[in-house]
Enzyme design. Structure first.
Site, mmCIF file in Angstrom:
data_model
loop_
_atom_site.group_PDB
_atom_site.id
_atom_site.type_symbol
_atom_site.label_atom_id
_atom_site.label_comp_id
_atom_site.label_asym_id
_atom_site.label_seq_id
_atom_site.Cartn_x
_atom_site.Cartn_y
_atom_site.Cartn_z
ATOM 1 N N HIS A 189 1.689 -27.824 -63.206
ATOM 2 C CA HIS A 189 1.288 -26.724 -62.325
ATOM 3 C C HIS A 189 0.026 -26.034 -62.816
ATOM 4 C CE1 HIS A 189 4.908 -25.909 -59.580
ATOM 5 N NE2 HIS A 189 3.846 -26.232 -58.872
ATOM 6 N N GLU A 431 -2.053 -50.272 -46.514
ATOM 7 C CA GLU A 431 -2.072 -50.218 -47.984
ATOM 8 C C GLU A 431 -1.353 -51.410 -48.602
ATOM 9 O OE1 GLU A 431 -0.223 -46.658 -49.493
ATOM 10 O OE2 GLU A 431 1.354 -46.676 -47.988
ATOM 11 N N ASP A 455 -3.088 -47.985 -53.179
ATOM 12 C CA ASP A 455 -2.092 -49.051 -53.221
ATOM 13 C C ASP A 455 -2.681 -50.400 -52.818
ATOM 14 O OD1 ASP A 455 0.348 -47.999 -54.198
ATOM 15 O OD2 ASP A 455 0.516 -46.802 -52.377
ATOM 16 N N CYS A 502 -7.989 -43.076 -46.618
ATOM 17 C CA CYS A 502 -7.513 -41.889 -47.341
ATOM 18 C C CYS A 502 -7.222 -42.187 -48.798
ATOM 19 C CB CYS A 502 -6.303 -41.280 -46.645
ATOM 20 S SG CYS A 502 -4.903 -42.404 -46.548
HETATM 21 C C1 PEP Z 1 -3.042 -44.803 -51.110
HETATM 22 O O1 PEP Z 1 -2.165 -45.596 -51.474
HETATM 23 O O2 PEP Z 1 -4.251 -45.095 -51.060
HETATM 24 C C2 PEP Z 1 -2.692 -43.433 -50.711
HETATM 25 C C3 PEP Z 1 -3.578 -42.631 -50.187
HETATM 26 O O3 PEP Z 1 -1.434 -43.007 -50.911
HETATM 27 P P1 PEP Z 1 -0.791 -42.610 -52.329
HETATM 28 O O4 PEP Z 1 -1.909 -42.426 -53.308
HETATM 29 O O5 PEP Z 1 -0.029 -41.366 -52.066
HETATM 30 O O6 PEP Z 1 0.066 -43.800 -52.635
HETATM 31 MG MG MG Z 2 -0.071 -45.278 -51.139
#
Ligand code: PEP
Ligand code: MG
Length: 569
Positions: A189, A431, A455, A502
């Site tokens: 945190h 992913e 991922d 993302c």
């Molecule tokens: C990803 O896998 O790129 C993603 C954005 O999700 P996380 O990092 O939460 O697995």
């Molecule tokens: Mg992911």
């Protein structure tokens, strides 16, 4: 020359100031404490619990309405709940019977509960142990009559093996310049608060932290992880230049905040923020995000004892959607499992959790969890523009099943007379290599793709994203990864849907140029990365980006791609 020690830089920037050792040592007070009879000690503990809870409540109230204090207020609220947790109260009472002294009993009871958290493999839960110790210390200090440290003129660098979140949260924003932690957790945190305040932070210093004394002058470099203890004038001079550059860069980035993200030949890319809580939206907006491209909803489920119900989830999602003010807010359905277990789901340990029972696989089996979440998102959609994003999809069947559940959620909402939005887009994270290969088919069913490179890279290259000994292989410019990304974006364009990204790759300005060349529509990232990506996109034409992409796609090796991009851009 100054003494130099090194840790892991987790929040960039140079900071200077005097060390304030955080996390007060109570040993001296405890040795001199004279306990009375058990009944009186129990009463003292009870009284201290009430006082600490009241003080926390007062602090929370003074933070109310101050957006920049929202994260601190939330942590104090979590602490207030921990202080008043009957289980802790009962543990303290029985510990007084055992050890006879109220402050000792409080510390021991809190420590026992902290140990339970610490043993959890998940970094997030392990970090909650610090909160529990913090809470125990607060109550003990109250019994012992110990005052909180006061800071004088100038900014301080907080330093401690583990820093109690309340120490940072309780200090005024303009009094802290940076943070040094001996422990290694990036999801502590203390680090979360430091991030919200953009404080240069170094973690994982280890035992070398004992070389730093209270009041020492230091310079810290949150990028390199360097800590200079008692710097000389020459040291200062070399960093002064860096500090000046940092201030100039900050001022420069601030001028970009409201400028559109558009190439020199007029191609627009949307820059969005990745968030873990509805409380992160305001901070993200201060960097100029145009909405939320990834709300990691599993964080709504974590750090608590039970499943959040539909109403609790609705409140969190509604607030995030409202704060996006008509811009898109993409809420990912819970991505539980892998490195994010939920102890209260009692999922048995697995040999390969990243390849196991996780994400959409859990959602589809646990309708009791999934339906309330879908209903909460659909209801939040009434207050702006929400989207549902499904993680870890590997085939069309999973997505079709999700759509069936969404229809069922709508039917239940209609039956219950609750308002919901019929315009919530439903897309998937790309992913897994399977999803990327199958995007020409999946594109016929989904409203959008968001490429999750964190991922996708690990599954495509068979390189564990968390294993530092093979980190040199984890490269988003590997041609295998680039080929899958290009395929995904092309499939989206050919089927008239949008594709975004993302994963962390989206925050790399060099990668942004390639993605632009491929025709990506949206990039979502941790908010402080937005200005540098925006600047790169505004500096280049889409034609140039396509030329660079064409060169890159002929290359045979990821490191070659990286070197080439750093040369030409
Ligand atoms: C990803 O896998 O790129 C993603 C954005 O999700 P996380 O990092 O939460 O697995
Ligand atoms: Mg992911």
């Amino acid at each position: 020359m100054a003494e130099k020690i090194t840790g892991k830089g987790v929040i960039h920037g140079i900071a200077t100031g005097k060390i304030m050792l955080a996390g007060q040592n109570l040993d001296g007070y405890l040795v001199n404490y004279k306990p009375l009879d058990a009944t009186t000690e129990k009463e003292k503990a009870q009284k201290a619990i009430e006082t600490v809870a009241e003080n926390l409540q007062k602090n929370i109230e003074t933070f109310q309405g101050k957006e920049e204090m929202a994260a601190q207020a939330a942590i104090m609220e979590a602490h207030r709940m921990m202080v008043q947790d009957p289980a802790l109260g009962e543990a303290i009472v029985s510990m007084v019977e055992e050890v006879g002294s109220a402050p000792h009993a409080v510390l021991k009871a809190a420590e026992a509960q902290a140990k339970v958290f610490e043993q959890m493999e998940d970094e997030y839960f392990a970090a909650r142990a610090v909160d529990l110790r913090d809470v125990g210390k607060r109550i003990a200090k109250c019994i012992l009559g110990v005052k909180e440290p006061e800071i004088g003129e100038g900014k301080v660098i907080l330093c401690g093996h583990e820093i109690e979140p309340s120490v940072i949260a309780g200090l005024p924003t303009d009094k802290i310049a940076g943070v040094i932690l001996g422990a290694g957790s990036t999801t502590a945190h203390a680090v979360i608060i430091a991030k919200a305040r953009a404080l240069p932070t170094i973690v994982g210093v280890g035992d070398a932290i004992s070389q730093i004394a209270d009041g020492d002058d230091v310079i810290i470099d949150g990028e390199q992880g360097d800590i200079l203890i008692r710097p000389t004038e020459t040291d200062r001079a070399s960093y002064n230049e860096k500090i000046k550059q940092q201030e100039e860069l900050k001022a420069h980035y601030a001028t970009l905040k409201d400028l559109p993200t558009v190439t020199t030949d007029g191609i627009r890319v949307e820059l969005m923020a990745n968030i873990g809580s509805h409380m992160d939206v305001d901070n993200a907006k201060s960097y100029g995000c145009e909405g939320v491209g990834l709300f990691r909803s599993e964080f709504v489920f974590m750090g608590r004892e039970d499943i959040p119900n539909e109403e609790e989830q609705f409140k969190a999602y509604k607030e995030a959607v409202e704060k996006c003010e008509g811009n898109l807010c993409v809420i990912r359905t819970m991505d539980i499992g892998g490195d994010k277990p939920l102890p209260y789901l009692n999922i048995p340990p697995e040999e390969n959790p990243f390849l196991g029972y996780r994400a959409v696989r859990i959602s589809l089996k646990r309708k009791d969890l999934f339906l309330p979440q879908l209903k909460a998102i659909l209801r939040a959609g009434v207050y702006g523009k929400a989207a549902i994003m499904v993680p870890m999809v590997i085939n069309v069947a999973e997505f079709k099943k999700v759509k069936e559940y969404i229809e069922e959620a709508k039917m239940e909402l209609a039956h219950e007379g609750k308002k919901y939005s019929d315009n919530v887009q439903v897309g998937i994270m790309v992913e897994t290599p399977a999803a990327a290969v199958m995007t020409p088919v999946l594109a016929k069913y989904v409203d959008f793709f968001s490429i999750g490179t964190n991922d996708l890279v690990q599954y495509t290259l068979a390189v564990d994203r968390g294993n530092s000994s093979i980190a040199y292989l984890y490269n988003h410019f590997n041609p295998a990864v680039l080929t899958l990304i290009q395929r995904t974006i092309t499939s989206a364009r050919e089927n008239g849907i949008w594709a975004g990204m993302c994963g962390e790759m989206a925050s790399d300005p060099y990668a942004a140029v390639l993605l632009l060349g491929m025709g990506i529509s949206e990039l979502s990232m941790s908010a402080p990365s937005i200005p540098r990506v925006k600047e790169k996109i505004r500096s280049i034409s889409s034609i140039k980006a396509k030329e660079i992409l064409a060169d890159v796609m002929k290359m045979e090796d990821g490191d070659e791609v990286k070197a080439y991009l750093h040369k030409v851009l």
